[in-house]
Enzyme design. Structure first.
Site: not given
Ligand code: PGA
Length: 267
Positions: A67, A136, A138, A143
């Protein structure tokens, strides 16, 4: 789903790096799906070390990132292209033209997303997709509520994700509101997925992903439909799993079988 729990964040990260490096050794022309965020940082450090000190060769590897924030050029310090250059690409010998990160400044996003999907197919599909997980639930920027069949497209970030990522931008109001992201369907097409989660703040999302129902409200739970997923956790991220004992038992039996095979091979 194979669930592997390690004593610390460091050991879990090294285990994830080991799975990736094995893939690169066995299949030098492999296609890797890569992720950004805090979680893969130690994995990328280890891959850099393996390249420097042990000659791990990425010269024929192709990469696709999950992404990118809409609106950020690749030179922006918070863009995911920049993150990848700084934290991985400049430390290994991957060829720049074989690295792909969605373009957050594409002029026509529909066409860009279609072309990203086409490039993945033309490269032969993703052999191993590294994934983090949001608090959350995702994966990539899919999302809660994202279609489990979704392909690469634009998504609006959820409030929770904006709050979680505000620390990188110096405030919530600085976080972009949209991202280009591979879809859940795109991710499920990868031949193998490696989900890495570190820390207590991921424990609830991990329990829902591994032991909850498959639901678009926790997009990582769609991985239950994939036939080859390894979930690598530290103790803290595994803290809410109810079938913990079973996952440990599976790993024990696996090690015993590997050992027996080795012994048979050496006689
Ligand atoms: P993080 O993010 O590795 O910074 O915890 C993970 C994500 O949001 O997919």
């Amino acid at each position: 789903m194979r669930v592997v729990i390690h004593s610390t964040a460091e050991v879990a990260s090294l285990a994830a790096a080991d799975l990736i490096s094995q893939k690169v050794r066995h299949r030098p022309r492999c296609v890797l799906g890569l992720a950004t965020g805090s979680t893969p940082l130690a994995v990328y450090r280890e891959l850099g070390r393996l390249h420097r000190e042990e000659g791990l060769d990425f010269s024929q590897v192709t990469t696709f990132n999950l992404d990118e924030y809409v609106g950020l050029p690749g030179t922006h310090p918070q863009s995911y292209r920049y993150f990848m250059e700084e934290n991985l690409f400049k430390h290994i010998n991957v060829r720049p033209e074989r690295t792909h990160v969605p373009d957050g400044r594409a002029l026509d996003f529909d066409r860009h997303c279609e072309s990203y999907e086409r490039q993945i197919s033309q490269a032969g599909g993703i052999d191993l997709q590294l994934l983090g997980i949001g608090t959350d639930g995702h994966i990539a920027f899919n999302e809660p509520g994202s279609s489990l069949g979704s392909r690469t497209r634009i998504k609006t970030l959820a409030g929770q994700t904006i709050r979680d990522n505000a620390r990188f931008f110096g405030g919530e109001d600085q976080v972009p509101r949209m991202a280009v992201t591979m879809g859940v369907g795109t991710i499920l097409d990868s031949r193998q997925c490696l989900l890495l989660a570190i820390g207590e703040h991921k424990a609830k999302a991990i329990r829902e992903t591994v032991e909850g129902p498959v639901t678009a409200q926790v997009t990582a739970s769609a991985l239950q439909l994939h036939r080859d997923v390894v979930v690598v956790l530290d103790e803290a991220a595994a803290g809410l799993l109810e079938r913990r004992e079973y996952y440990d038992q599976v790993e024990r039996v696996r090690r015993e079988m590997e050992q027996a095979q080795l012994e048979r091979g050496s006689t």
